[in-house]
Design an enzyme around this catalytic site. Structure first.
Site, PDB file in Angstrom:
ATOM      1  CB  VAL A  80      -1.439   0.452   1.212  1.00 10.73           C
ATOM      2  CG1 VAL A  80      -1.681   1.072   1.545  1.00 10.73           C
ATOM      3  CG2 VAL A  80      -1.550  -1.132   0.897  1.00 10.73           C
ATOM      4  N   GLY A  81       1.112   2.410  -0.943  1.00  8.18           N
ATOM      5  CA  GLY A  81       1.571   3.170  -1.031  1.00  8.18           C
ATOM      6  C   GLY A  81       0.859   4.438  -2.044  1.00  8.18           C
ATOM      7  NE  ARG A  88      -1.412  12.907   4.654  1.00  9.80           N
ATOM      8  CZ  ARG A  88      -0.727  11.667   4.805  1.00  9.80           C
ATOM      9  NH1 ARG A  88      -0.596  10.348   3.381  1.00  9.80           N
ATOM     10  NH2 ARG A  88       0.736  11.545   5.829  1.00  9.80           N
ATOM     11  NE  ARG A  89      -2.746  15.544  -4.409  1.00  9.81           N
ATOM     12  CZ  ARG A  89      -2.590  15.441  -5.936  1.00  9.81           C
ATOM     13  NH1 ARG A  89      -2.978  15.437  -6.957  1.00  9.81           N
ATOM     14  NH2 ARG A  89      -0.903  16.153  -6.532  1.00  9.81           N
ATOM     15  N   GLY A  90      -6.953  11.761  -0.952  1.00 12.28           N
ATOM     16  CA  GLY A  90      -7.776  10.498  -1.220  1.00 12.28           C
ATOM     17  C   GLY A  90      -7.997   9.241  -1.140  1.00 12.28           C
ATOM     18  CB  ILE A  91      -4.616   7.973  -3.511  1.00 12.99           C
ATOM     19  CG1 ILE A  91      -5.231   9.937  -4.057  1.00 12.99           C
ATOM     20  CG2 ILE A  91      -4.559   7.128  -4.538  1.00 12.99           C
ATOM     21  CD1 ILE A  91      -4.333  10.519  -5.197  1.00 12.99           C
ATOM     22  CB  SER A  93      -9.576   7.257   1.134  1.00 12.90           C
ATOM     23  OG  SER A  93      -9.019   7.956   2.753  1.00 12.90           O
ATOM     24  CD  GLU A 117       3.362   6.344  10.028  1.00 16.35           C
ATOM     25  OE1 GLU A 117       3.467   6.989  11.002  1.00 16.35           O
ATOM     26  OE2 GLU A 117       4.444   6.988   8.944  1.00 16.35           O
ATOM     27  CE1 TYR A 121      -4.086   0.743   5.449  1.00 16.24           C
ATOM     28  CE2 TYR A 121      -2.127   0.847   7.063  1.00 16.24           C
ATOM     29  CZ  TYR A 121      -2.331   0.971   5.416  1.00 16.24           C
ATOM     30  OH  TYR A 121      -1.406   0.462   4.569  1.00 16.24           O
ATOM     31  CG  PHE A 399       1.401 -10.130   4.913  1.00 14.63           C
ATOM     32  CD1 PHE A 399       0.829  -9.320   4.116  1.00 14.63           C
ATOM     33  CD2 PHE A 399       1.017 -10.807   6.238  1.00 14.63           C
ATOM     34  CE1 PHE A 399      -0.358  -8.819   4.949  1.00 14.63           C
ATOM     35  CE2 PHE A 399       0.133 -10.400   7.117  1.00 14.63           C
ATOM     36  CZ  PHE A 399      -1.182  -9.365   5.833  1.00 14.63           C
TER      37      PHE A 399
HETATM   38  C1  LIG Z   1      -0.481  -2.812   4.279  1.00 16.41           C
HETATM   39  C2  LIG Z   1       0.925  -1.284   3.719  1.00 16.41           C
HETATM   40  O1  LIG Z   1       1.072  -1.663   2.814  1.00 16.41           O
HETATM   41  S1  LIG Z   1       1.557  -1.258   5.098  1.00 16.41           S
HETATM   42  C3  LIG Z   1       2.179   0.711   4.147  1.00 16.41           C
HETATM   43  C4  LIG Z   1       1.512   1.478   3.937  1.00 16.41           C
HETATM   44  N1  LIG Z   1       1.901   2.732   2.984  1.00 16.41           N
HETATM   45  C5  LIG Z   1       3.286   3.744   3.519  1.00 16.41           C
HETATM   46  O2  LIG Z   1       3.218   4.210   4.474  1.00 16.41           O
HETATM   47  C6  LIG Z   1       4.000   4.456   2.835  1.00 16.41           C
HETATM   48  C7  LIG Z   1       4.177   5.999   2.902  1.00 16.41           C
HETATM   49  N2  LIG Z   1       2.794   6.923   3.307  1.00 16.41           N
HETATM   50  C8  LIG Z   1       1.810   6.500   2.166  1.00 16.41           C
HETATM   51  O3  LIG Z   1       2.300   6.289   0.639  1.00 16.41           O
HETATM   52  C9  LIG Z   1       0.554   7.408   2.251  1.00 16.41           C
HETATM   53  O4  LIG Z   1       0.925   8.329   2.877  1.00 16.41           O
HETATM   54  C10 LIG Z   1      -0.334   6.864   2.933  1.00 16.41           C
HETATM   55  C11 LIG Z   1      -0.048   5.820   1.745  1.00 16.41           C
HETATM   56  C12 LIG Z   1       0.229   6.158   4.093  1.00 16.41           C
HETATM   57  C13 LIG Z   1      -1.886   7.482   2.886  1.00 16.41           C
HETATM   58  O5  LIG Z   1      -2.003   7.867   1.451  1.00 16.41           O
HETATM   59  P1  LIG Z   1      -3.086   9.404   1.329  1.00 16.41           P
HETATM   60  O6  LIG Z   1      -3.259   8.739  -0.271  1.00 16.41           O
HETATM   61  O7  LIG Z   1      -2.202  10.011   1.056  1.00 16.41           O
HETATM   62  O8  LIG Z   1      -4.568   8.758   2.589  1.00 16.41           O
HETATM   63  P2  LIG Z   1      -5.582   9.570   1.974  1.00 16.41           P
HETATM   64  O9  LIG Z   1      -5.469  10.818   1.159  1.00 16.41           O
HETATM   65  O10 LIG Z   1      -6.175   8.715   1.772  1.00 16.41           O
HETATM   66  O11 LIG Z   1      -5.812   9.996   3.815  1.00 16.41           O
HETATM   67  C14 LIG Z   1      -7.129   9.343   4.248  1.00 16.41           C
HETATM   68  C15 LIG Z   1      -6.964  10.296   5.643  1.00 16.41           C
HETATM   69  O12 LIG Z   1      -6.193   9.342   7.003  1.00 16.41           O
HETATM   70  C16 LIG Z   1      -5.073  10.481   6.947  1.00 16.41           C
HETATM   71  N3  LIG Z   1      -3.380   9.703   7.247  1.00 16.41           N
HETATM   72  C17 LIG Z   1      -3.112   8.959   6.097  1.00 16.41           C
HETATM   73  N4  LIG Z   1      -2.092   8.538   5.859  1.00 16.41           N
HETATM   74  C18 LIG Z   1      -1.525   8.914   7.340  1.00 16.41           C
HETATM   75  C19 LIG Z   1      -0.223   8.925   7.892  1.00 16.41           C
HETATM   76  N5  LIG Z   1       0.822   8.465   7.283  1.00 16.41           N
HETATM   77  N6  LIG Z   1      -0.625   8.992   9.228  1.00 16.41           N
HETATM   78  C20 LIG Z   1      -1.207  10.033  10.096  1.00 16.41           C
HETATM   79  N7  LIG Z   1      -2.481   9.867   8.809  1.00 16.41           N
HETATM   80  C21 LIG Z   1      -2.164   9.633   7.934  1.00 16.41           C
HETATM   81  C22 LIG Z   1      -5.272  10.505   5.992  1.00 16.41           C
HETATM   82  O13 LIG Z   1      -5.643  12.675   7.195  1.00 16.41           O
HETATM   83  C23 LIG Z   1      -6.814  11.164   6.045  1.00 16.41           C
HETATM   84  O14 LIG Z   1      -7.456  11.812   7.659  1.00 16.41           O
HETATM   85  P3  LIG Z   1      -8.812  12.580   7.457  1.00 16.41           P
HETATM   86  O15 LIG Z   1      -9.416  11.610   5.953  1.00 16.41           O
HETATM   87  O16 LIG Z   1      -9.186  12.852   8.731  1.00 16.41           O
HETATM   88  O17 LIG Z   1      -8.334  14.100   5.529  1.00 16.41           O
END
Ligand SMILES: CC(=O)SCCNC(=O)CCNC(=O)[C@H](O)C(C)(C)COP(=O)(O)OP(=O)(O)OC[C@H]1O[C@@H](n2cnc3c(N)ncnc32)[C@H](O)[C@@H]1OP(=O)(O)O
Length: 399
Positions: A80-81, A88-91, A93, A117, A121, A399
């Site tokens: 997931v990434g 932070r554009r809802g992708i 989500s 983090e 989730y 994993f």
């Molecule tokens: C199962 C796995 O693979 S775990 C690996 C997860 N990947 C990573 O951690 C890689 C680094 N991070 C990323 O790639 C991205 O930041 C992601 C995937 C964690 C989040 O993707 P985004 O598209 O930015 O998330 P999105 O915009 O849909 O955010 C949804 C909500 O979650 C919150 N959120 C998302 N990521 C985080 C974070 N790391 N810390 C705190 N809040 C977060 C957002 O603020 C948002 O909150 P809101 O609805 O209150 O505004």
């Protein structure tokens, strides 16, 4: 949002999806690997912006062992990434919502993941259902108690270790929280071991000619060897199907020459190792960390699949905004589970139910944290009896 969510199908698309994950994660080493060798066709979702993959969410077909021993269809969510330019554009989500709908359509009863983090989730209905911790064992002090089972035989398989050999043991793991390890998972592990400069060692434990456990381990912090006094071996994968196999593998690991410390990367919170040594302080336990983030995709099927303890039934109201077909009241009792229109004794969101589902988090704790809408205070205690498990849930698969 002008981003489109679709299944990544061609090799180029799947590799683009993995590149996004690696770019998002920053630290991971497996850049040289062809993504099609470690993923499963049709399960990698991508978010496309103007034809470019900018986000992804993948999963494997798997099964999860639930209390009572049933194995339920399970999506093992990974990769997931979202690119740093598109956060932070809802992708994510949108990806998570689509992934859950796809899992439900496939008949998967649960999904689980390991989270980078702890704040990401829960909004998608995941709760922490199992925890793990590391343990450092000071070999010179760690004499096993005389009552510890002798165990069977241990053979070295450093050179002939194969996925078939290891999965031949692991596939029989029946503890609550164990998952089937997918082919892509094994392939990635094999490739990482092969590419590693540091050697990996493998031993298989057998009882009466039947393999029933194994351990993979490797030296850590190898600078200053072999004469140093902080010589550590890290156990990266420890699988024991019963107490005899566990004891036999302990005996092997704790009797290695030229090793001061044996470090287990992940043990169940109630692992018996500290109880098996004469000097309890020879085993230094690391902090508990969240392991399985669990999502009940089909709440009714998940509840029906697990065994419950004795006691009076309880009516639990569940809310699930992302998968509203799960919304409703469920009567949970020793004889089974049924949807009901009876007034609920308490209410929870689907993430809180997931946290309690494997028995690793008690309802009393969740209620004390304010996460349960309690109408009948006695129902919390009754639920704890119904959900009680013999051993704390633990997966042991990262994993
Ligand atoms: C199962 C796995 O693979 S775990 C690996 C997860 N990947 C990573 O951690 C890689 C680094 N991070 C990323 O790639 C991205 O930041 C992601 C995937 C964690 C989040 O993707 P985004 O598209 O930015 O998330 P999105 O915009 O849909 O955010 C949804 C909500 O979650 C919150 N959120 C998302 N990521 C985080 C974070 N790391 N810390 C705190 N809040 C977060 C957002 O603020 C948002 O909150 P809101 O609805 O209150 O505004």
């Amino acid at each position: 949002m002008s981003v489109e969510i679709m299944v990544l199908t061609t090799s180029d698309e799947v590799n683009a999806g993995l590149r996004v994950f690696l770019r998002a994660m920053i630290h991971l080493p497996f850049h040289a690997i062809d993504a099609t060798e470690i993923t499963e066709p049709g399960r990698f979702l991508g978010a496309l912006d103007g034809g470019e993959v900018v986000g992804g969410a993948d999963s494997y077909t798997s099964r999860l062992v639930v209390p009572g021993g049933a194995r339920v269809p399970h999506a093992a969510v990974t990769h997931v990434g979202v690119l740093p330019t598109h956060r932070r554009r809802g992708i994510v989500s949108a990806l998570m919502a689509r992934q859950l709908r796809d899992a439900a359509a496939r008949g998967e009863v649960v999904a689980s993941l390991r989270a980078t983090e702890a704040v990401i989730y829960e909004r998608f209905g995941y709760g922490v259902a199992s925890s793990a911790r590391s343990a450092r064992v000071a070999v010179a002090r760690a004499r096993l108690r005389p009552e510890v089972p002798a165990g069977g035989t241990v053979r070295l398989v450093d050179r002939e270790v194969t996925t078939e050999l290891l999965d031949g043991v692991h596939a029989r793991a029946g503890w609550t929280g164990a998952i089937d390890r997918p082919a892509g998972w094994w392939e990635l592990r094999r490739r990482l071991r092969e590419a590693d400069q540091v050697p990996h060692y493998a031993v298989v434990h057998g009882t009466g000619g039947v393999d029933d456990g194994y351990a993979l381990y490797q030296p850590r912090d190898i600078a200053g060897r072999p004469g140093g006094s902080e010589r550590t071996v890290g156990v990266t994968d420890f699988v024991a199907l019963d107490d005899g196999a566990r004891a036999g593998l302990w005996r092997h690991l704790l009797s290695l020459d030229m090793v001061d410390t044996v470090e287990f990367d992940a043990l169940a919170l109630d692992d018996p190792l500290p109880l098996a040594v004469v000097d309890r302080r020879a085993v230094e336990l690391g902090p508990a960390r969240d392991e399985t983030w669990l999502r009940l995709v089909d709440v009714e099927a998940a509840l029906r699949a697990r065994a419950f303890g004795e006691g009076e039934p309880v009516v639990v109201q569940v809310s699930d905004p992302l998968l509203p077909e799960n919304d409703g009241a469920y009567e949970i009792g020793p004889k089974g589970v049924a949807r009901t229109v009876a007034p609920p004794d308490l209410g929870v969101d689907v993430a809180t139910l997931a946290a309690a589902y494997l028995g690793g988090t008690r309802w009393r704790q969740l209620a004390a944290a304010g996460r349960v809408d309690v109408h009948d205070p006695g129902a919390v205690r009754r639920l704890d009896v119904l959900f009680a498990v013999d051993a704390l849930p633990f997966s042991g698969t990262f994993f």
